[in-house]
Motif scaffolding. Sequence first.
Motif, PDB file in Angstrom:
ATOM      1  N   LYS A   1      -9.456  -8.124  29.030  1.00 40.84           N
ATOM      2  CA  LYS A   1      -8.086  -7.706  29.259  1.00 40.84           C
ATOM      3  C   LYS A   1      -7.875  -6.222  29.528  1.00 40.84           C
ATOM      4  O   LYS A   1      -6.975  -5.856  30.253  1.00 40.84           O
ATOM      5  CB  LYS A   1      -7.216  -8.100  28.071  1.00 40.84           C
TER       6      LYS A   1
ATOM      7  N   ASP B   1       1.074  -7.855  36.617  1.00 41.31           N
ATOM      8  CA  ASP B   1       0.214  -7.405  35.518  1.00 41.31           C
ATOM      9  C   ASP B   1      -0.831  -6.381  35.941  1.00 41.31           C
ATOM     10  O   ASP B   1      -1.654  -5.955  35.131  1.00 41.31           O
ATOM     11  CB  ASP B   1      -0.497  -8.617  34.896  1.00 41.31           C
TER      12      ASP B   1
ATOM     13  N   TYR C   1      -2.214  -2.899  36.717  1.00 48.70           N
ATOM     14  CA  TYR C   1      -1.973  -1.481  36.465  1.00 48.70           C
ATOM     15  C   TYR C   1      -3.196  -0.717  36.931  1.00 48.70           C
ATOM     16  O   TYR C   1      -4.314  -1.108  36.631  1.00 48.70           O
ATOM     17  CB  TYR C   1      -1.703  -1.227  34.975  1.00 48.70           C
TER      18      TYR C   1
ATOM     19  N   ASN D   1       7.138   4.545  35.158  1.00 43.55           N
ATOM     20  CA  ASN D   1       7.236   3.221  34.538  1.00 43.55           C
ATOM     21  C   ASN D   1       8.422   2.470  35.126  1.00 43.55           C
ATOM     22  O   ASN D   1       9.259   3.057  35.818  1.00 43.55           O
ATOM     23  CB  ASN D   1       7.340   3.339  33.011  1.00 43.55           C
TER      24      ASN D   1
ATOM     25  N   TYR E   1      11.056   0.979  33.795  1.00 40.73           N
ATOM     26  CA  TYR E   1      12.406   1.254  33.297  1.00 40.73           C
ATOM     27  C   TYR E   1      12.988   2.498  33.965  1.00 40.73           C
ATOM     28  O   TYR E   1      14.156   2.524  34.371  1.00 40.73           O
ATOM     29  CB  TYR E   1      12.383   1.414  31.772  1.00 40.73           C
TER      30      TYR E   1
ATOM     31  N   GLU F   1      11.678   6.793  26.089  1.00 41.58           N
ATOM     32  CA  GLU F   1      13.074   6.988  25.711  1.00 41.58           C
ATOM     33  C   GLU F   1      13.472   5.939  24.677  1.00 41.58           C
ATOM     34  O   GLU F   1      13.027   4.792  24.747  1.00 41.58           O
ATOM     35  CB  GLU F   1      13.979   6.853  26.943  1.00 41.58           C
TER      36      GLU F   1
ATOM     37  N   THR G   1      14.558   2.476  25.853  1.00 39.93           N
ATOM     38  CA  THR G   1      13.663   1.671  26.695  1.00 39.93           C
ATOM     39  C   THR G   1      13.500   0.280  26.097  1.00 39.93           C
ATOM     40  O   THR G   1      13.204   0.139  24.908  1.00 39.93           O
ATOM     41  CB  THR G   1      12.269   2.330  26.796  1.00 39.93           C
ATOM     42  N   PRO G   2      13.688  -0.766  26.919  1.00 39.50           N
ATOM     43  CA  PRO G   2      13.470  -2.106  26.386  1.00 39.50           C
ATOM     44  C   PRO G   2      12.009  -2.295  25.981  1.00 39.50           C
ATOM     45  O   PRO G   2      11.096  -1.839  26.681  1.00 39.50           O
ATOM     46  CB  PRO G   2      13.834  -3.018  27.558  1.00 39.50           C
TER      47      PRO G   2
ATOM     48  N   TRP H   1       9.241  -3.270  28.605  1.00 34.77           N
ATOM     49  CA  TRP H   1       8.562  -2.334  29.501  1.00 34.77           C
ATOM     50  C   TRP H   1       7.575  -1.458  28.748  1.00 34.77           C
ATOM     51  O   TRP H   1       6.586  -1.002  29.324  1.00 34.77           O
ATOM     52  CB  TRP H   1       9.584  -1.514  30.286  1.00 34.77           C
TER      53      TRP H   1
ATOM     54  N   ARG I   1       4.462  -3.664  28.395  1.00 30.18           N
ATOM     55  CA  ARG I   1       3.736  -3.841  29.647  1.00 30.18           C
ATOM     56  C   ARG I   1       3.221  -2.512  30.197  1.00 30.18           C
ATOM     57  O   ARG I   1       2.040  -2.371  30.489  1.00 30.18           O
ATOM     58  CB  ARG I   1       4.645  -4.507  30.682  1.00 30.18           C
ATOM     59  N   ASP I   2       4.132  -1.554  30.353  1.00 30.29           N
ATOM     60  CA  ASP I   2       3.768  -0.336  31.073  1.00 30.29           C
ATOM     61  C   ASP I   2       2.967   0.647  30.226  1.00 30.29           C
ATOM     62  O   ASP I   2       2.148   1.387  30.739  1.00 30.29           O
ATOM     63  CB  ASP I   2       5.035   0.378  31.585  1.00 30.29           C
ATOM     64  N   GLU I   3       3.241   0.677  28.911  1.00 30.72           N
ATOM     65  CA  GLU I   3       2.574   1.680  28.071  1.00 30.72           C
ATOM     66  C   GLU I   3       1.400   1.092  27.305  1.00 30.72           C
ATOM     67  O   GLU I   3       0.407   1.773  27.080  1.00 30.72           O
ATOM     68  CB  GLU I   3       3.550   2.293  27.053  1.00 30.72           C
TER      69      GLU I   3
ATOM     70  N   ASN J   1      -0.170  -2.018  27.891  1.00 27.81           N
ATOM     71  CA  ASN J   1      -1.021  -2.950  28.621  1.00 27.81           C
ATOM     72  C   ASN J   1      -1.052  -4.349  27.988  1.00 27.81           C
ATOM     73  O   ASN J   1      -2.033  -5.072  28.108  1.00 27.81           O
ATOM     74  CB  ASN J   1      -2.445  -2.389  28.728  1.00 27.81           C
TER      75      ASN J   1
ATOM     76  N   THR K   1       0.265  -7.414  28.803  1.00 22.95           N
ATOM     77  CA  THR K   1       0.947  -7.957  29.975  1.00 22.95           C
ATOM     78  C   THR K   1       1.253  -9.449  29.870  1.00 22.95           C
ATOM     79  O   THR K   1       1.786 -10.037  30.804  1.00 22.95           O
ATOM     80  CB  THR K   1       0.111  -7.719  31.245  1.00 22.95           C
TER      81      THR K   1
END
Lengths: 740, 155
Positions: A10, A232, A234, A283, A285, B17, B20-21, B24, B27-29, B31, B33
Amino acid sequence: MSQQATSHDKKPIKPERRRFLQSSAGLLIGVYLPVFANQKSGAAAVMQTPSEAGATLSPNAFVRIAEDNTVTILSKHIEFGQGPFTGLATLAAEEMGADWSQMRAAHAPANVEHYKNLAFGVQGTGGSTAIANSYHQMRRAGATARAMLVSAAATRWKVPDTEITVNNGIISHKNSGKQASFGELAASAAELPAPNNEPALKKPSEFKLIGTDLPKLDTTEKTLGQAQFTLDIYQENMLTAVVAHPPAFGGIVNSFDDSAARKIPGVVDIKKIPQGIVVYAKNTYAAIKGRDALKINWDTSQAETRSSKTLFKLHRDAAQKPGANATSNGDTDKALQDAAKTLELEYSFPYLAHAPMETLDAVILAHNDSDKIEAWLGSQLQTVDQGAIAQVFNTKPENVIIHTQLAGGSFGRRAQPDSGFAVEAALATKAVSRGTPVKLIWTREDDIKGGRYRPMVFHKLRGGIDNKGNIIGWQQTIVTQSIVAGSPFEGMIQNGIDPTSVEGASDLPYTIPNLDVSLHSMQTKVPVLWWRSVGHTHTAYTVETFIDMLLELADKNPVEGRLELLKKHPRESHVLRTAARMAKNAGPTPQDRARGIAVHKSFGSFVAQIAEISNENGFPKVHRVWCAVDCGIAVNPNVIKAQMEGGIGYGLGAILFDEITLGENGTVIQSNFDTYRSLRINEMPDIEVEIIKSDIDPTGVGEPGTPPIGPAVANAWRRLTGQKITHLPFISSVQQMETA
Amino acid sequence: MAVTLTINGESKTVNAEDDTPLLWVLRDELNLTGTKYGCGIAQCGACTVHVNNLPRRSCVTPIKSIEGMQITTIEGLDGPVAEAVQAAWQKIDVPQCGFCQTGQVMSAVGLLNSIRKPDDADIDNGMTGNICRCATYVRIRNAIHDAAGILEKQK
Ligand code: FES
Ligand code: FES
């Protein structure tokens, strides 16, 4: 349980690691059996004519055997839920004599020569063709691989080929007791020339895997949350982008002020492209917030600013006169004049969004040290997207590598003949410096408002019966926008008829002596697209509700009456009888309920459905559906059942609840699942599916489950309440009837 | 802003922030997913995680609001209920495209955590928040009943 070839590793997600060719390279591989012979460039974007498309493929591009004894099939078709990974692997495994546990599947690269859809001439998935066009091809690929393994074994053991058998993944020679696995023989087999003769294929009576409920190859990963989708992915230095799109189709940016957007923490850059304004951020958001903060002045002078109401009236006006002739038999005008009883009805169908669970997304990287472009996306027309992306970067298609990803549904959404989304993603990537991967995400609002809808459709039908109750005349005028006009598939239009506008009506199976079906093709700037079952979404509804009403007018039973008119159509008759028997066996219809039936052929398959419904506060509640399907040889019955269930649920949600409406100024009113309703679990009927036994080559299953459910429910509702629902969705018709 | 979250039993400090939901950030910070985006407005359930063992839509959950709480994602899901659900899911071959399925599994585990032997109405109540555009609902229902059966046998 078997799993995909994709790795379960992963972190960090590097798409490369999940590709079979590279991940297995680490395993002291194997052998790619057989090798790509004289592989030409992936010069793929060029559309070919269907006759060229039918040419024989190099049979060896599909099967890979590794020394760890796994067999991976390269799927030329994208897997987004309809099961091609499992189905194509089954076909190859059958002829190889493989054991199901050793089978894997991965997406093939974009290559028109090896991987074109034999029904299209480009690499692509749609029209429920994945199994149908691969049925012989994948079996031949499996049989060739088997022949090479057998020949390697024969050489090693110094025995004749003919004494060797292959079963459950074991190659054996009975007399000497020698045995080997595929993996053990793969290397020696790779050194042999590919066999000259086409290997013989099994007869259906010899099938061991085809026709059984093999577990799906992708279930485990998807259950554990390990399946990788485009969303997914990145990559290092990747930017996430969203685009602010115009408020009406065809609008463009006049001017914009991005000063507030640039102040949002995480926003990196903002650019204008022809499709709108792109916000790039660290990102998702931040990208979305940045887009919200943009102030854009749009120019909609060239846009489609007419409302659905206006467009609907234009369609309706056009329907008052016959259009271009799609089918004609006898003298329909006279028959309708002479008829003892006539019925005349108008039907309307709204725009529909596909709303697949994963919205459109793509990751594109333009390398800064070469001309190479890599694109990761759920590409449904791989070689078309490849060509379109190449054009954006002004490079050759072979420089564009398409990594097809598992996609969260499509239902037609991702098969864009002009590659509109791929082009937008490519332009967004091109607008920043090379070497920066860009992930473009459409939010759900972009998806619902973004067009490429099932077109608006209007039908006018007139029918007549004589005094003995025979249907003697049928006149149907269809008004809609052509899906293929202006696209690379435009050649499908013959004599002014786009077959995808009239399919299911122009080939009416019922024997009616005087028949006219005609078409008016409308033009709007609303982008339209194929939506699960395409023209059948509306023709099955009109044909099957109208015939039901004519039979009722003639005092005939809906099943027997149809069967009388289907004497020349044994497969339609058979599914109809089967569904009727299934419903009968379930017992009499409960008192406060009614049943309705529909039968329809699409994509070569025949489906009959009976829906049992009740009236819950003025709205139908669908309790049960009996479904009989004849799709030729059933490669994986469990997958076919799943497609019938899914097709029914998808179609039911749309006919009950869904419409995309253009308001004044052409702005789409709906925006997300709150206003564009999806069917939910409490609205899903119990479904029983029976598959007709057949030894005819397989035909489609992804779409044919969808068309009959609407008319089956509408027929049941009419019998229960007397209401004829001719304007979809149900919910707005029923509400209008209440207020009237 | 630094916010500290407890995710799958581990403490994670992220720079994001406050509003931030969670979706995200996962997923974004981080990983993680397996948690998906489907609507962003608490309509589809694709983003379902557990917060203090209860299903929660991560797309509308600002990270600041759940500091100090136990967050579980599909990657950290374990225990007999999760095992029963995921075994049933595989046995019945529930997923089609699969994109909604992690959210479905999270909601199903949440449902079985509170009701060990749900009837059809309980399943409707517990699962209506999870859309499946592939309409795998017949199988989701069967798999939940099947998982309840597995759990019953373990008693
Ligand atoms: S993404 Fe959270 S509910 Fe849809
Ligand atoms: S499996 Fe595709 S959305 Fe549920």
